[in-house]
Design a protein around this motif. Structure first.
Motif, short mmCIF file in Angstrom:
data_model
loop_
_atom_site.label_atom_id
_atom_site.label_comp_id
_atom_site.label_asym_id
_atom_site.label_seq_id
_atom_site.Cartn_x
_atom_site.Cartn_y
_atom_site.Cartn_z
N THR A 299 0.84 -1.19 0.00
CA THR A 299 0.00 0.00 0.00
C THR A 299 0.88 1.25 0.00
OG1 THR A 299 -0.06 0.19 2.41
CG2 THR A 299 -1.72 -1.23 1.38
N ARG B 52 -2.39 5.24 9.76
CA ARG B 52 -3.46 4.35 9.31
C ARG B 52 -3.40 3.00 10.01
NH1 ARG B 52 -4.14 4.54 2.85
NH2 ARG B 52 -1.93 5.02 2.90
N PHE C 113 -4.08 -0.94 8.97
CA PHE C 113 -4.21 -1.82 7.81
C PHE C 113 -4.72 -3.18 8.26
CE2 PHE C 113 -0.71 1.09 6.72
CZ PHE C 113 -1.19 1.60 5.53
N HIS D 288 3.02 1.13 6.07
CA HIS D 288 2.34 0.55 4.93
C HIS D 288 2.15 -0.94 5.19
CE1 HIS D 288 6.39 -0.81 3.98
NE2 HIS D 288 6.78 0.46 3.95
N ALA E 212 -7.72 -0.10 4.64
CA ALA E 212 -6.92 0.95 5.26
C ALA E 212 -7.84 2.04 5.80
CB ALA E 212 -5.94 1.54 4.25
#
Length: 411
Positions: free
Chosen positions: A211, A217, A219, A240, A251
Motif C-alpha cells: 500500500t 493508518r 491496515f 504501509h 486501510a
C-alpha cells in the motif's frame, strides 16, 4: 492565445462557433455514450481542421485511415501545436497505459506507446502523456487510472477522462462507492486503490505489492474464503502493508471514525465482506487530469482558478478534446518554455484552442516537461513529434493515452 486570437483572426473564428450553452460547474460530461450509437465504419469523412487555415505554418499527415497528425505553428506567441485528430467512426479509440503496470512506476511516453504496439494484436497510431503524478513514490497518478477495466489507481478529488467498452468518452468526477461488512457492523468504503485520511479504502494487487504510506493508518489484510467473504490475516498500524496477491488490504485513515473498529479485528478469526465499484460510470479506460477546460462548448470557470498563477500561466500543455457529438477526439500538445519557437499557453488559451479545433468538451492533462506526443511513422515504428521542454529530453511519466484500434463494429 496571441497566435490565433489576434485581431486579424478573432472575428472570423468567432463566426465559426455558435454561442456556447451554459453548463453547471461540477457536473459530469457525458459526451457520447448515452445518445450516440456505437461507432461504425462507413461514416462520412470528418470536415477539415478549421484552425489550420489561421496558422502561419500548417502540415497534416495521415497516420492511418481515421487518424491525422496536424502540426500548426503560430508566429504570434509563438506557439507550436500538435494535434492527433482521431475519428472514432474509423474504429479508433484511446487506451490508458500505466508505467510499470502498477501504481508506482515511470516510463517515457514513447516506450508506453511502443509497448502496447509490441504486445501484438492491436493497431497503434500514437499517443500523448497523461496524468499528473508523484515523484515520491515515483509515478503514482494523482487521479484515477483504469486500464482495460482494471483499477490501478482509484479516483481522487480530480476529474477524469473515461472511456466505456465501446470507446465512448466521458469526463467528470469518478467516485468509489461500497461497503465493508464486519462481524457486528457495516462501514462505508470511499477509496479503491487510493488512500483516505478520513475514511476507509481498499487496496488490491492491481495497486502493487504494498500500500501507500499515509501516516497513522490501520491496515487489515484479508484473503478470500471459498464460502464467501474474506478472513483477516493481519492487522497492522505501520507505515504501509503488504498486499496479498490473492487478497486485499483495508486501510482506515488517521482521522477515520472506523480506525479503532478495524484495529480490533482478530487475525485468523474475524471475516470481512467488501463490495466496491466506480461511479457514476464503469470505465474500461480512464486517466485523471486537471482542470476540465470545456463543458458543452463553454470554457469552464476553473481555468481561471485551478492551481496557482504559475500553473495557470503559459506552459507546455497536453489536453484532450471531444467534438462531433463524441465521434472526434483531439489529442493536443503545445510546446513551451522555448523562446523563439514556442512559449506555451495558459489554461484559458488551451481551452480556447480546443474550442477552435472543434471540441465541445475537454480536459487538461499533465504539461510542462511531461508534454509529449508520439506518432507512428509511415515506414513503421514510432517517434516523438514535438520538442519536450524537459532538460533531459523526454520526461519519464506515470501513464499515457494511446490511440489504438477498437471499440467499433463493422457494417
Amino acid at each position: 492565445m496571441g497566435a490565433y486570437l489576434g485581431a486579424m483572426h478573432a472575428s472570423r473564428l468567432a463566426l465559426a462557433h455558435p454561442a456556447p450553452r451554459a453548463v453547471a460547474a461540477g457536473t459530469a460530461i457525458l459526451v457520447a455514450a448515452a445518445c450516440a450509437p456505437r461507432a461504425t465504419t462507413g461514416s462520412a469523412p470528418l470536415p477539415p481542421l478549421r484552425l489550420a487555415a489561421t496558422a502561419d505554418s500548417a502540415t497534416s499527415t495521415t497516420v492511418a485511415p481515421g487518424v491525422v497528425h496536424h502540426r500548426l505553428w503560430f508566429a504570434r506567441g509563438p506557439q507550436a501545436v500538435h494535434v492527433l485528430d482521431v475519428d472514432r467512426a474509423a474504429c479508433w479509440t484511446l487506451a490508458a497505459r500505466k508505467a510499470g503496470g502498477a501504481a508506482v512506476g515511470r516510463a517515457g511516453t514513447l516506450a508506453l506507446v511502443r509497448g502496447l504496439a509490441d504486445s501484438g494484436g492491436v493497431a497503434v497510431a500514437g499517443g500523448v502523456n497523461a496524468d499528473f503524478f508523484l515523484f515520491a513514490p515515483p509515478g503514482v497518478p494523482q487521479g484515477a487510472h483504469v486500464q482495460d477495466g482494471r483499477v490501478i489507481a482509484g479516483p481522487s478529488a480530480r476529474p477524469a477522462l473515461a472511456l466505456d467498452s465501446a470507446g465512448a468518452p466521458w469526463m467528470g468526477m469518478l467516485r468509489t462507492t461500497g461497503s465493508v461488512a464486519l462481524p457486528d457492523t457495516t462501514l462505508a468504503l470511499d477509496g479503491w486503490n487510493r488512500g483516505s485520511a478520513a475514511g476507509v479504502g481498499v487496496f488490491d494487487a492491481a495497486w502493487g505489492a504494498r500500500t501507500d504510506s499515509l501516516p497513522g493508518r490501520v491496515f487489515v489484510a484479508a484473503r478470500p474464503l471459498a464460502s464467501g467473504g474474506a478472513v483477516v490475516t493481519a492487522v497492522d498500524s505501520g507505515a504501509h502493508a503488504a498486499i496479498p496477491a490473492d487478497g486485499i488490504v483495508l486501510a482506515a485513515g488517521a482521522r477515520s471514525p472506523a480506525r479503532a473498529r478495524l484495529a480490533a479485528l482478530q487475525a485468523g478469526r474475524d471475516t470481512v465482506r467488501v463490495t466496491h465499484s466506480l461511479g457514476p460510470v464503469s470505465p474500461r479506460q480512464a486517466v485523471g487530469g486537471l482542470p476540465v477546460l470545456l463543458r458543452g462548448g463553454a470554457i469552464d470557470p476553473q481555468v481561471d482558478s485551478a492551481g496557482n498563477a504559475g500553473f495557470r500561466g503559459p506552459n507546455p500543455r497536453t489536453a484532450v478534446g471531444v467534438g462531433a457529438n463524441g465521434r472526434r477526439l483531439f489529442l493536443v500538445t503545445v510546446d513551451g518554455r522555448q523562446a523563439g519557437y514556442s512559449l506555451g499557453t495558459t489554461l484559458r488559451e488551451t481551452a480556447e484552442l480546443l474550442r477552435l479545433l472543434g471540441a465541445t468538451d475537454g480536459i487538461n492533462l499533465d504539461g510542462g516537461g511531461s508534454t509529449t506526443v508520439v506518432v507512428r511513422e509511415a515506414a513503421g515504428g514510432f517517434r516523438i513529434a514535438n520538442q519536450p521542454s524537459d532538460s533531459a529530453g523526454e520526461r519519464l511519466v506515470a501513464n499515457a493515452l494511446v490511440v489504438t484500434r477498437g471499440g467499433c463494429t463493422s457494417r
